[in-house]
Enzyme design. Structure first.
Site, PDB file in Angstrom:
ATOM      1  N   SER A 187      -0.170  -0.440  -5.451  1.00 50.91           N
ATOM      2  CA  SER A 187       0.352  -1.239  -6.724  1.00 50.91           C
ATOM      3  C   SER A 187      -0.830  -1.193  -7.747  1.00 50.91           C
ATOM      4  O   SER A 187      -1.518  -2.074  -8.087  1.00 50.91           O
ATOM      5  CB  SER A 187       0.553  -2.550  -6.129  1.00 50.91           C
ATOM      6  OG  SER A 187      -0.281  -3.364  -5.703  1.00 50.91           O
ATOM      7  N   HIS A 234       4.033  -2.746  -0.386  1.00 46.76           N
ATOM      8  CA  HIS A 234       3.124  -2.579   0.654  1.00 46.76           C
ATOM      9  C   HIS A 234       4.144  -2.516   1.990  1.00 46.76           C
ATOM     10  O   HIS A 234       3.965  -2.271   2.935  1.00 46.76           O
ATOM     11  CB  HIS A 234       2.009  -3.559   0.858  1.00 46.76           C
ATOM     12  CG  HIS A 234       1.136  -3.374  -0.346  1.00 46.76           C
ATOM     13  ND1 HIS A 234       0.090  -4.427  -0.370  1.00 46.76           N
ATOM     14  CD2 HIS A 234       0.848  -2.348  -0.886  1.00 46.76           C
ATOM     15  CE1 HIS A 234      -0.560  -3.846  -1.263  1.00 46.76           C
ATOM     16  NE2 HIS A 234      -0.447  -2.878  -1.493  1.00 46.76           N
ATOM     17  N   GLN A 275       4.208  -9.612  -3.248  1.00 42.66           N
ATOM     18  CA  GLN A 275       3.425  -8.848  -2.209  1.00 42.66           C
ATOM     19  C   GLN A 275       2.684  -9.125  -1.069  1.00 42.66           C
ATOM     20  O   GLN A 275       2.657  -8.405  -0.054  1.00 42.66           O
ATOM     21  CB  GLN A 275       2.677  -7.794  -3.287  1.00 42.66           C
ATOM     22  CG  GLN A 275       2.016  -6.674  -2.585  1.00 42.66           C
ATOM     23  CD  GLN A 275       0.842  -5.978  -3.550  1.00 42.66           C
ATOM     24  OE1 GLN A 275       1.382  -4.998  -4.345  1.00 42.66           O
ATOM     25  NE2 GLN A 275      -0.268  -6.177  -3.573  1.00 42.66           N
ATOM     26  N   GLU A 276       2.071 -10.261  -1.290  1.00 42.62           N
ATOM     27  CA  GLU A 276       1.091 -10.518  -0.262  1.00 42.62           C
ATOM     28  C   GLU A 276       1.427 -12.278   0.135  1.00 42.62           C
ATOM     29  O   GLU A 276       1.261 -13.028  -0.762  1.00 42.62           O
ATOM     30  CB  GLU A 276      -0.308 -10.392  -0.299  1.00 42.62           C
ATOM     31  CG  GLU A 276      -0.552  -8.773  -0.687  1.00 42.62           C
ATOM     32  CD  GLU A 276      -1.806  -8.295  -1.180  1.00 42.62           C
ATOM     33  OE1 GLU A 276      -2.710  -9.311  -1.078  1.00 42.62           O
ATOM     34  OE2 GLU A 276      -2.071  -7.427  -1.572  1.00 42.62           O
ATOM     35  N   GLU A 278      -1.070  -3.201   4.989  1.00 43.12           N
ATOM     36  CA  GLU A 278      -2.024  -4.000   5.029  1.00 43.12           C
ATOM     37  C   GLU A 278      -2.051  -4.813   6.593  1.00 43.12           C
ATOM     38  O   GLU A 278      -2.842  -5.824   6.589  1.00 43.12           O
ATOM     39  CB  GLU A 278      -2.195  -4.924   3.907  1.00 43.12           C
ATOM     40  CG  GLU A 278      -2.383  -3.955   2.636  1.00 43.12           C
ATOM     41  CD  GLU A 278      -2.856  -5.061   1.352  1.00 43.12           C
ATOM     42  OE1 GLU A 278      -2.931  -6.134   1.388  1.00 43.12           O
ATOM     43  OE2 GLU A 278      -3.456  -4.350   0.436  1.00 43.12           O
ATOM     44  N   ASP A 321      -0.359 -12.939  -3.433  1.00 45.59           N
ATOM     45  CA  ASP A 321      -0.423 -12.017  -4.395  1.00 45.59           C
ATOM     46  C   ASP A 321       0.937 -11.597  -4.825  1.00 45.59           C
ATOM     47  O   ASP A 321       1.552 -10.878  -4.100  1.00 45.59           O
ATOM     48  CB  ASP A 321      -1.320 -10.817  -3.885  1.00 45.59           C
ATOM     49  CG  ASP A 321      -1.550  -9.677  -5.096  1.00 45.59           C
ATOM     50  OD1 ASP A 321      -1.115  -9.960  -6.261  1.00 45.59           O
ATOM     51  OD2 ASP A 321      -2.349  -8.796  -4.961  1.00 45.59           O
ATOM     52  N   GLU A 376      -2.654 -14.849  -6.959  1.00 44.83           N
ATOM     53  CA  GLU A 376      -2.939 -13.464  -7.910  1.00 44.83           C
ATOM     54  C   GLU A 376      -2.146 -12.868  -8.535  1.00 44.83           C
ATOM     55  O   GLU A 376      -0.803 -12.836  -8.071  1.00 44.83           O
ATOM     56  CB  GLU A 376      -3.509 -12.564  -6.482  1.00 44.83           C
ATOM     57  CG  GLU A 376      -4.244 -11.327  -7.222  1.00 44.83           C
ATOM     58  CD  GLU A 376      -4.627 -10.414  -5.965  1.00 44.83           C
ATOM     59  OE1 GLU A 376      -5.204 -11.020  -4.811  1.00 44.83           O
ATOM     60  OE2 GLU A 376      -4.763  -9.178  -5.956  1.00 44.83           O
ATOM     61  N   ASP A 389      -6.100  -9.539 -10.770  1.00 43.72           N
ATOM     62  CA  ASP A 389      -6.402  -7.988 -10.158  1.00 43.72           C
ATOM     63  C   ASP A 389      -5.999  -7.034 -11.249  1.00 43.72           C
ATOM     64  O   ASP A 389      -6.738  -6.646 -12.015  1.00 43.72           O
ATOM     65  CB  ASP A 389      -5.602  -8.162  -8.851  1.00 43.72           C
ATOM     66  CG  ASP A 389      -5.672  -6.685  -8.384  1.00 43.72           C
ATOM     67  OD1 ASP A 389      -6.425  -5.838  -8.544  1.00 43.72           O
ATOM     68  OD2 ASP A 389      -4.860  -6.297  -7.352  1.00 43.72           O
ATOM     69  N   LYS A 396     -12.551  -4.986  -6.896  1.00 45.61           N
ATOM     70  CA  LYS A 396     -11.990  -3.497  -6.213  1.00 45.61           C
ATOM     71  C   LYS A 396     -12.852  -2.382  -6.841  1.00 45.61           C
ATOM     72  O   LYS A 396     -12.830  -2.018  -8.121  1.00 45.61           O
ATOM     73  CB  LYS A 396     -10.712  -3.447  -6.303  1.00 45.61           C
ATOM     74  CG  LYS A 396      -9.814  -4.303  -5.637  1.00 45.61           C
ATOM     75  CD  LYS A 396      -8.283  -3.807  -6.264  1.00 45.61           C
ATOM     76  CE  LYS A 396      -7.190  -4.388  -5.337  1.00 45.61           C
ATOM     77  NZ  LYS A 396      -5.686  -4.185  -6.042  1.00 45.61           N
ATOM     78  N   HIS A 400     -10.228  -5.023  -0.639  1.00 40.59           N
ATOM     79  CA  HIS A 400      -9.774  -3.814  -0.311  1.00 40.59           C
ATOM     80  C   HIS A 400      -8.731  -2.978  -1.078  1.00 40.59           C
ATOM     81  O   HIS A 400      -8.327  -3.812  -2.113  1.00 40.59           O
ATOM     82  CB  HIS A 400      -9.379  -3.721   1.409  1.00 40.59           C
ATOM     83  CG  HIS A 400      -7.905  -4.488   1.479  1.00 40.59           C
ATOM     84  ND1 HIS A 400      -7.290  -4.557   2.414  1.00 40.59           N
ATOM     85  CD2 HIS A 400      -7.605  -5.505   0.498  1.00 40.59           C
ATOM     86  CE1 HIS A 400      -6.203  -5.500   2.285  1.00 40.59           C
ATOM     87  NE2 HIS A 400      -6.284  -6.028   1.158  1.00 40.59           N
ATOM     88  N   ARG A 401      -8.111  -1.989  -0.538  1.00 40.08           N
ATOM     89  CA  ARG A 401      -7.063  -1.419  -1.403  1.00 40.08           C
ATOM     90  C   ARG A 401      -6.094  -1.491  -0.201  1.00 40.08           C
ATOM     91  O   ARG A 401      -6.192  -1.376   1.182  1.00 40.08           O
ATOM     92  CB  ARG A 401      -7.247  -0.138  -1.851  1.00 40.08           C
ATOM     93  CG  ARG A 401      -8.210   0.103  -3.087  1.00 40.08           C
ATOM     94  CD  ARG A 401      -8.123  -1.019  -4.189  1.00 40.08           C
ATOM     95  NE  ARG A 401      -6.683  -1.046  -4.874  1.00 40.08           N
ATOM     96  CZ  ARG A 401      -6.602  -0.471  -5.972  1.00 40.08           C
ATOM     97  NH1 ARG A 401      -7.445  -0.225  -6.969  1.00 40.08           N
ATOM     98  NH2 ARG A 401      -5.157  -0.530  -6.543  1.00 40.08           N
ATOM     99  N   SER A 402      -4.683  -1.161  -0.569  1.00 42.29           N
ATOM    100  CA  SER A 402      -3.764  -0.900   0.350  1.00 42.29           C
ATOM    101  C   SER A 402      -3.870   0.372   1.273  1.00 42.29           C
ATOM    102  O   SER A 402      -3.611   0.545   2.132  1.00 42.29           O
ATOM    103  CB  SER A 402      -2.482  -1.160  -0.140  1.00 42.29           C
ATOM    104  OG  SER A 402      -2.213  -0.082  -1.353  1.00 42.29           O
ATOM    105  N   LYS A 431     -10.818 -10.477   0.524  1.00 45.66           N
ATOM    106  CA  LYS A 431      -9.295 -10.092   0.770  1.00 45.66           C
ATOM    107  C   LYS A 431      -9.275  -8.737   1.441  1.00 45.66           C
ATOM    108  O   LYS A 431      -9.727  -7.641   0.642  1.00 45.66           O
ATOM    109  CB  LYS A 431      -8.739  -9.852  -0.420  1.00 45.66           C
ATOM    110  CG  LYS A 431      -7.050 -10.020  -0.115  1.00 45.66           C
ATOM    111  CD  LYS A 431      -6.436 -10.071  -1.455  1.00 45.66           C
ATOM    112  CE  LYS A 431      -5.895  -8.837  -2.156  1.00 45.66           C
ATOM    113  NZ  LYS A 431      -4.707  -8.815  -2.849  1.00 45.66           N
TER     114      LYS A 431
HETATM  115  P1  PGA Z   1      -3.298  -2.054  -3.798  1.00 48.78           P
HETATM  116  O1  PGA Z   1      -2.799  -3.593  -3.452  1.00 48.78           O
HETATM  117  O2  PGA Z   1      -4.363  -1.730  -3.456  1.00 48.78           O
HETATM  118  O3  PGA Z   1      -1.655  -1.412  -3.547  1.00 48.78           O
HETATM  119  O4  PGA Z   1      -3.281  -1.999  -5.499  1.00 48.78           O
HETATM  120  C1  PGA Z   1      -3.836  -4.544  -3.108  1.00 48.78           C
HETATM  121  C2  PGA Z   1      -3.473  -5.529  -4.473  1.00 48.78           C
HETATM  122  O5  PGA Z   1      -2.775  -5.614  -5.135  1.00 48.78           O
HETATM  123  O6  PGA Z   1      -4.253  -6.585  -4.154  1.00 48.78           O
HETATM  124 ZN    ZN Z   2      -3.421  -7.810  -6.031  1.00 49.76          ZN
END
Ligand code: PGA
Ligand code: ZN
Length: 417
Positions: free
Chosen positions: A41, A161, A169-170, A210, A247, A290, A318, A343, A371-373, A394
């Site tokens: 994402s 994800h 998403q999270e 994740e 998130d 987020e 983000d 990131k 991190h990243r996904s 995170k």
């Molecule tokens: P991504 O997701 O690494 O797929 O961008 C992580 C996030 O959105 O925080």
């Molecule tokens: Zn995010």
């Protein structure tokens, strides 16, 4: 200590997609390596991840051109340079690239070298990585003590994800403790018990990118309630032992000025979405939101931040900030959030990432290193979070080794390794 060789190779990330691992060899023969992650994402304003687009290899996702840039142009520039000043090495790579978004050499190429060079620098200074980062970047005017971050543990995965279930998403839990081993234990216990609760409801415990579950629960509310039930079975209670965080990654469900929530078959305006967040935020004491709105909707971010401060919610940017000092500065001026997700690969070098962290800290905002996904076994972000005194880290759920590697590294640091 001088660099004698730099060599990159193509490896695979946690989704089986190609990425880069770079080895920096010093004049004493020691070798220091690092790998770069990759998002799904991703924000539109991120630095460019260079991919080959050659359909004959890895469906176009190969990174041989970025690797070629490391092994030729970057190596030629950096061999013979001393690693004890990695900021200068980053600066020469930025000059060599010369573009705003690292599109010439690739942010993945530059970051892989930058990370490995910082590891080599820590070795040359004879310090653990976190300690080197802390003394090199966070002393003098930017003095910050190293400290353990709170964990943001993504126990239920939705959005891109998981690919089918929730718009958000999270769904995360954040143990209150800042002691790594203790907060990892609490999060792992709740995650395991959540699996038991889902099984008892005959729901899937398969995990997403994740490492969080992605069950067929019927609503966002039911997700919070199910997690709370699992935690309660173990004697843990919300606000005393953990908080909720989300998130939303709202850019992913923003279309033509509206937010399309597929799960509930609803279309919401920014204001309606904000009202909804305020309602669930208070009901479940969600401490951190987020990307609640789309990546260029600065105005709604600012309005929500004003409201959030009344409720003591944390608003994290983000995709809004993409770890980019220019966008963070704009956000600080507009009070568009009160925390920044950090990131490394969104901006593409360690020293620019540190600038982003320092700006965030000077504004009195919270830092969440992420991190990243798509991840690798690399644990650089654990050292970065501790060494920069970040409030949060995170790094996924309590499953999948590429996630646990970072938690395990924090436990190592806690035990002085
Ligand atoms: P991504 O997701 O690494 O797929 O961008 C992580 C996030 O959105 O925080
Ligand atoms: Zn995010």
């Amino acid at each position: 200590m001088k660099i004698s060789e730099i060599r990159a190779i193509e490896i695979l990330d946690s989704r089986g997609k190609p990425t880069i691992r770079t080895f920096v060899t010093l004049e004493d023969g020691s070798t220091h390596s690092a790998s770069v992650p990759s998002g799904a994402s991703t924000g539109t304003h991120e630095a460019l991840e260079l991919r080959d687009q050659d359909p004959k290899r890895f469906l176009g996702q190969g990174v041989m051109s970025a690797i070629g840039n490391v092994n030729t142009t970057i190596e030629a520039e950096l061999v013979g340079k001393d690693v004890v000043e990695p900021r200068e090495i980053d600066a020469s790579m930025l000059r060599l690239d010369g573009t705003e978004n690292k599109s010439k050499l690739g942010a993945n190429a530059i970051l892989s070298v930058s990370l490995a060079v910082h590891r080599a620098a820590a070795y040359a200074h004879n310090l653990p990585l976190w300690n080197f980062l802390n003394t090199y970047y966070f002393s003098g005017d930017h003095k910050v003590e190293a400290s353990f971050p709170r964990l943001m543990v993504n126990v239920v995965n939705g959005g891109k994800h998981a690919g089918w279930n929730f718009d958000i998403q999270e769904f995360m839990i954040m143990p209150l403790s800042t002691k790594p081993a203790e907060s990892v234990r609490i999060a792992a216990e709740i995650f395991a018990e959540l699996g038991n609760v889902l099984k008892s409801k005959k729901l899937s415990t398969l995990v997403g990118d994740e490492g969080g579950y992605s069950p067929a629960l019927s609503s966002n509310e039911e997700v919070f309630e199910t997690i709370e039930k699992a935690a309660g079975n173990l004697g843990y209670s919300r606000n005393k032992d953990y908080h909720f965080a989300v998130d939303c990654a709202a850019t992913e469900f923003f279309e033509n000025g509206s937010y399309i929530l597929k799960k509930n078959n609803q279309t919401k305006s920014a204001q309606e979405l904000m009202d909804y967040y305020a309602e669930i935020g208070q009901k479940y004491t969600i401490q951190s939101f987020e990307d609640p709105f789309a990546e260029d909707d600065w105005e709604t971010f600012s309005r929500f931040t004003e409201l959030a401060e009344k409720h003591q919610f944390q608003i994290v940017g983000d995709d809004l900030f993409v770890t980019n000092p220019h966008r963070i500065e704009k956000g600080i001026n507009q009070k568009a959030a009160n925390a920044v997700l950090i990131k490394l690969n969104q901006i593409g070098s360690v020293s620019e990432t540190i600038t982003a962290i320092q700006m965030t800290q000077r504004a009195g905002w919270n830092v969440a290193v992420s991190h990243r996904s798509g991840e690798t076994e690399d644990t650089f972000i654990a050292d970065l979070a501790y060494g920069s005194g970040a409030e949060f880290i995170k790094t996924g759920s309590m499953s999948r080794s590429e996630r646990l590697a970072k938690y395990n590294r924090l436990i190592e640091i806690e035990n002085q390794f």
